[in-house]
Enzyme design. Sequence first.
Site, PDB file in Angstrom:
ATOM      1  N   HIS A   1      25.877  12.468 -13.673  1.00 19.73           N
ATOM      2  CA  HIS A   1      24.924  13.188 -14.506  1.00 19.73           C
ATOM      3  C   HIS A   1      23.822  13.726 -13.581  1.00 19.73           C
ATOM      4  CE1 HIS A   1      21.674  13.610 -17.505  1.00 19.73           C
ATOM      5  NE2 HIS A   1      22.595  13.550 -18.439  1.00 19.73           N
TER       6      HIS A   1
ATOM      7  N   ASP B   1      24.003   3.526 -12.585  1.00 15.13           N
ATOM      8  CA  ASP B   1      23.507   4.218 -13.763  1.00 15.13           C
ATOM      9  C   ASP B   1      24.326   3.717 -14.955  1.00 15.13           C
ATOM     10  OD1 ASP B   1      23.199   5.929 -15.882  1.00 15.13           O
ATOM     11  OD2 ASP B   1      23.484   7.775 -14.734  1.00 15.13           O
TER      12      ASP B   1
ATOM     13  N   GLN C   1      25.735   4.959 -19.882  1.00 13.75           N
ATOM     14  CA  GLN C   1      26.899   5.053 -20.775  1.00 13.75           C
ATOM     15  C   GLN C   1      27.707   3.758 -20.845  1.00 13.75           C
ATOM     16  OE1 GLN C   1      27.355   7.447 -22.800  1.00 13.75           O
ATOM     17  NE2 GLN C   1      26.070   9.061 -21.937  1.00 13.75           N
TER      18      GLN C   1
ATOM     19  N   LYS D   1      20.273   5.455 -26.261  1.00 10.25           N
ATOM     20  CA  LYS D   1      21.733   5.531 -26.366  1.00 10.25           C
ATOM     21  C   LYS D   1      22.326   4.211 -26.859  1.00 10.25           C
ATOM     22  CE  LYS D   1      22.106   8.732 -22.457  1.00 10.25           C
ATOM     23  NZ  LYS D   1      22.443  10.056 -22.989  1.00 10.25           N
TER      24      LYS D   1
ATOM     25  N   CYS E   1      25.348  18.103 -18.573  1.00 14.53           N
ATOM     26  CA  CYS E   1      24.510  17.737 -17.419  1.00 14.53           C
ATOM     27  C   CYS E   1      25.341  17.271 -16.236  1.00 14.53           C
ATOM     28  CB  CYS E   1      23.466  16.676 -17.791  1.00 14.53           C
ATOM     29  SG  CYS E   1      22.264  17.246 -18.979  1.00 14.53           S
TER      30      CYS E   1
HETATM   31  C1  LIG Z   1      25.500   8.835 -17.286  1.00 12.36           C
HETATM   32  C2  LIG Z   1      24.126   9.267 -17.668  1.00 12.36           C
HETATM   33  N1  LIG Z   1      23.125   9.132 -16.800  1.00 12.36           N
HETATM   34  C3  LIG Z   1      21.869   9.481 -17.101  1.00 12.36           C
HETATM   35  C4  LIG Z   1      21.556  10.018 -18.314  1.00 12.36           C
HETATM   36  C5  LIG Z   1      20.137  10.414 -18.577  1.00 12.36           C
HETATM   37  O1  LIG Z   1      19.601   9.663 -19.602  1.00 12.36           O
HETATM   38  P1  LIG Z   1      18.137   9.976 -20.112  1.00 12.36           P
HETATM   39  O2  LIG Z   1      18.136  11.406 -20.510  1.00 12.36           O
HETATM   40  O3  LIG Z   1      17.947   9.052 -21.260  1.00 12.36           O
HETATM   41  O4  LIG Z   1      17.216   9.704 -18.978  1.00 12.36           O
HETATM   42  C6  LIG Z   1      22.555  10.196 -19.255  1.00 12.36           C
HETATM   43  C7  LIG Z   1      22.248  10.779 -20.577  1.00 12.36           C
HETATM   44  O5  LIG Z   1      22.762  11.774 -21.010  1.00 12.36           O
HETATM   45  C8  LIG Z   1      23.869   9.812 -18.918  1.00 12.36           C
HETATM   46  O6  LIG Z   1      24.869   9.971 -19.793  1.00 12.36           O
END
Ligand SMILES: Cc1ncc(COP(=O)(O)O)c(C=O)c1O
Lengths: 133, 416
Positions: free
Chosen positions: B128, B204, B207, B230, B372
């Site tokens: 992401h 990270d 998910q 999430k 993203c």
């Molecule tokens: C794998 C992953 N990393 C990071 C993020 C970023 O999360 P946030 O927008 O809550 O900071 C997301 C959210 O879409 C994600 O799916």
Amino acid sequence: MDDFYKEYILDHYRNPRNFGHLDAPTATAEDLNPLCGDKIRFELQVDGDGRVTDVRFSGKGCAISQASASMLSESLKGEMLEDVARFSQERVLENVGIGISPARMKCAMLGLKVAKSAALGEIAHWPDEAPAG
Amino acid sequence: MIAEPDARAARIAADFPLLAQPTSRGKRLAYLDSAATSQKPQAVIDSLVHYYTHDNANIHRGVYELAERATDAFEGARAKVARFVNAAEPAEIVWTRNTTEAINLVSFSWGLANLEPGDVILTTQLEHHSNLVPWQLLAAKTGAELRYIEVDAEGLHVLDDLDEKLRGVKLVAMSHVSNTLGTIAPLAEIIPRAHAVGAVVLIDGAQSTPHFAVDVRALDVDFFVASGHKMCGPTGIGFLYGKRALLDAMPPFLTGGDMIREVGYERTTFNELPWKFEAGTSNIADAIALGAAVEYLEHIGMDWVAAHERALTVYALERLQPFVARGLDIYGPKDVTKRSGVISFNFADIHAHDLASILDLDGVCVRAGHHCTMPLMDKMGWPATARASFYLYNTERDVDQLIVALDKAADVFKVA
Ligand SMILES: Cc1ncc(COP(=O)(O)O)c(C=O)c1O
């Protein structure tokens, strides 16, 4: 929006008019919609009086953005460059002829934005433009 | 096997008031975008209302009963999150706004203090943007090199050359589960080998944490980050887990009130963990509500959540299969044990954006776009994908609704 994808929209999507490139365009611009990755380029041929004599667009994206650009390209030929720069969002929506939800407005307006940018020689903006993606 | 979990999921869905709300067209809502953000159970909504109705006060500084109650609830929520991911102690959980902020905290604090020219940051091709852009900037600032573990056409990590990739690596930063393809990363294989070369590992977990039991100590991660929104919690709250020794040695990120021990005109000493990293008044209400969210998930049982989502993914893949002959492309790992409840797809020559608009007419919420992960989309050659993602409240009925809507999309676009 139930009549969202009318036949002519799909027709413009699958058989876009004025699609491709000019040999020596007078004015060009391109931009993308980062939300969906739609990309559009407009090329204009302008004569000595400032009248658009030919137009091509290229790009890829959703049916709304591509059909809207294709229909726009048809109405640009014969227009004065300064009128292209003033071409309104309302006219594009009339062209498209279907209800466009707020989320898809950027798609519908991408072609207009690029065509206006080509006419202005700089990136066109409108006041209610929200950041995408 | 599938029928029973589905019945429970239908009962769980009743805990989420939003899911009972029909669309403006009067359609039943099939919410298939939990990878973007989850819906919230009544218990979490109640927690927010309760806090502002009964417990609101600024924390840590007050001596009166109300402030103590707010502080206890706030620190209690930290302990709940610590237990949820099996941290050694609550002080290893630092509140942030979300995953993105937690990654930036590590990048600015640990990264700037520890990386030098020639060092390597190893990530993967399916990250992401939140777990990519901070490292690109850190590499530019420090002269470090950013290197990528490749993924194959199914989105599976290529580990054949891992030893080579790990040469000179100081930091491995990668996602536990891909938000675009659902790929579950083979962390049990990667993390020990990263540690063997002396690298620090950040995972990270945006998910993974919402969808299956995470044990930061069993994984032996050094940093782990996730977003509350999430995982049934509110927006605006997330967390960074870090091993104490690492967090203790790191300089503060944001500075100001609350994160100090003693401030003079000339110098300042900093507070201890975790408050060293929590400058200014925290997002108290949302932290407490995230505590309520993890309690809710624990009550359901994360193993049940994982099993249910697996069963639903299998069901969805089965129901989607007949569309393949009509031009449906399904992306991600073919082996369902290697993927989570995320299904990315494209249908014939229908752009994902158009597809999502048509599904929306029938109350089916899916995401369309690059999710993203623009470099991954470029690599795969997809301008965009549509993505359906499942959570504990989704049922076979939601999948069935998606299938009916896909059929309609085929009609609208005259797909054979
Ligand atoms: C794998 C992953 N990393 C990071 C993020 C970023 O999360 P946030 O927008 O809550 O900071 C997301 C959210 O879409 C994600 O799916």
